[in-house]
Write an enzyme that holds these catalytic residues in place. Sequence first.
Site, PDB file in Angstrom:
ATOM      1  CG  ASP A  38     -23.531  25.295   0.080  1.00  0.00           C
ATOM      2  OD1 ASP A  38     -22.698  24.379   0.153  1.00  0.00           O
ATOM      3  OD2 ASP A  38     -23.227  26.513   0.198  1.00  0.00           O
TER       4      ASP A  38
ATOM      5  CG  ASP B  61     -18.566  24.956   4.200  1.00  0.00           C
ATOM      6  OD1 ASP B  61     -18.467  25.143   5.419  1.00  0.00           O
ATOM      7  OD2 ASP B  61     -18.258  23.874   3.649  1.00  0.00           O
TER       8      ASP B  61
ATOM      9  N   GLY C  83     -13.515  22.403  -2.283  1.00  0.00           N
ATOM     10  CA  GLY C  83     -12.904  21.212  -1.688  1.00  0.00           C
ATOM     11  C   GLY C  83     -11.549  21.541  -1.107  1.00  0.00           C
ATOM     12  N   GLY C  84     -11.340  21.124   0.134  1.00  0.00           N
ATOM     13  CA  GLY C  84     -10.104  21.474   0.833  1.00  0.00           C
ATOM     14  C   GLY C  84      -8.849  20.856   0.235  1.00  0.00           C
TER      15      GLY C  84
ATOM     16  CB  ALA D  37      -3.746  18.128  10.172  1.00  0.00           C
ATOM     17  CE  LYS D  38     -10.536  22.852   6.461  1.00  0.00           C
ATOM     18  NZ  LYS D  38     -11.794  22.407   5.857  1.00  0.00           N
TER      19      LYS D  38
ATOM     20  CB  THR E  42     -17.488  20.700  -1.850  1.00  0.00           C
ATOM     21  OG1 THR E  42     -17.188  21.848  -1.093  1.00  0.00           O
ATOM     22  CG2 THR E  42     -18.192  21.085  -3.102  1.00  0.00           C
ATOM     23  CB  THR E  43     -17.458  20.797   3.691  1.00  0.00           C
ATOM     24  OG1 THR E  43     -16.314  21.027   4.510  1.00  0.00           O
ATOM     25  CG2 THR E  43     -18.590  20.320   4.566  1.00  0.00           C
TER      26      THR E  43
ATOM     27  CG  ASN F  52     -15.466  19.529   8.093  1.00  0.00           C
ATOM     28  OD1 ASN F  52     -14.850  18.938   8.973  1.00  0.00           O
ATOM     29  ND2 ASN F  52     -14.876  20.022   7.030  1.00  0.00           N
TER      30      ASN F  52
HETATM   31  C1  XBP Z   1     -17.353  24.693   0.342  1.00  0.00           C
HETATM   32  C2  XBP Z   1     -15.952  24.372   0.186  1.00  0.00           C
HETATM   33  C3  XBP Z   1     -15.326  23.514   1.153  1.00  0.00           C
HETATM   34  C4  XBP Z   1     -14.664  24.089   2.356  1.00  0.00           C
HETATM   35  C5  XBP Z   1     -13.602  23.137   2.816  1.00  0.00           C
HETATM   36  O1  XBP Z   1     -17.977  24.855  -0.935  1.00  0.00           O
HETATM   37  O2  XBP Z   1     -15.342  24.717  -0.789  1.00  0.00           O
HETATM   38  O3  XBP Z   1     -14.311  22.949   0.416  1.00  0.00           O
HETATM   39  O4  XBP Z   1     -14.054  25.325   2.045  1.00  0.00           O
HETATM   40  O5  XBP Z   1     -14.102  21.899   3.129  1.00  0.00           O
HETATM   41  P1  XBP Z   1     -19.545  24.756  -1.073  1.00  0.00           P
HETATM   42  P2  XBP Z   1     -13.101  20.603   3.151  1.00  0.00           P
HETATM   43  O6  XBP Z   1     -20.136  25.640  -0.016  1.00  0.00           O
HETATM   44  O7  XBP Z   1     -19.837  25.282  -2.451  1.00  0.00           O
HETATM   45  O8  XBP Z   1     -19.976  23.325  -0.918  1.00  0.00           O
HETATM   46  O9  XBP Z   1     -11.757  21.063   3.559  1.00  0.00           O
HETATM   47  O10 XBP Z   1     -13.719  19.650   4.143  1.00  0.00           O
HETATM   48  O11 XBP Z   1     -13.075  20.013   1.749  1.00  0.00           O
HETATM   49 MG    MG Z   2     -21.308  27.348  -0.238  1.00  0.00          MG
END
Ligand code: XBP
Ligand code: MG
Length: 240
Positions: A12, A14, A55-56, A87-88, A126-127, A131
């Site tokens: 993973d 994030d 997911g954002g 934009a984010k 999920t990002t 990124n």
């Molecule tokens: C990570 C997330 C991601 C980020 C945002 O979850 O939830 O959604 O917060 O990324 P994990 P985006 O670590 O369980 O994969 O805005 O690019 O979706």
């Molecule tokens: Mg995570």
Amino acid sequence: MCASRLEALILDVDGTLADTERDGHRPAFNAAFREAGLDWQWDEALYGELLEVTGGKERIRHFAQTRQPDFTRRPDYDEFVAALHRAKTRHYVAAVAGGSIPLRPGVARLLREARAAGLRLAIATTTTPENVAALLVPALGADLMSLFEVVGAGDVVPAKKPAPDIYLWVLERLGLAAASCLAFEDSENGLRAALGAGVPALVTPSGYTRGQCFTGALAVLPDLGGVGLEEIELLQRGQV
Ligand code: XBP
Ligand code: MG
């Protein structure tokens, strides 16, 4: 069943490779809201609640539905959310590409050790795909980044964690059985995704996920500092 020989690590991003949520993703969402003329402000506590939704885009929609219901009735709602999220992503990439968020202890060393030992490396996150490189290249260099054989990220699967889909997507591309892989996660949602796909998982909780339920994890460790590949292989074989 964890008795197979370890062939790949599936990581993973994030929270696991770097603690990105509070000082990386959160300010990027807020910058996008400001830029769009919205007075939305996700403070640290609120963001912790919103993280339940992975997911954002999904997180923005969840916020709008639960706290700004009028907003969801805009005729351009879907496109507006998509533009906000683009934009984010732009703000997040610009912030982390300068190396503002370090990798967590032990991560770079373990990845190098794993490659040296012939293990395959993959990402299940999920990002958004851009990124991932923006975060990892400053810390690992383009060379090590290119050693991730499979990068499963963002919308390549419709259902994000805790659904197992991203792990199943990665396993299919690696051509490996779940039991010969080991997942590294920081959150309950991530752990559920890995276990749902049959991949044994080790958890290193991050700032926002300490205190979550990690039942079913092979081990819960404060971080990967001081954890060698040998110990990881023993854990995966169920010998610790
Ligand atoms: C990570 C997330 C991601 C980020 C945002 O979850 O939830 O959604 O917060 O990324 P994990 P985006 O670590 O369980 O994969 O805005 O690019 O979706
Ligand atoms: Mg995570």
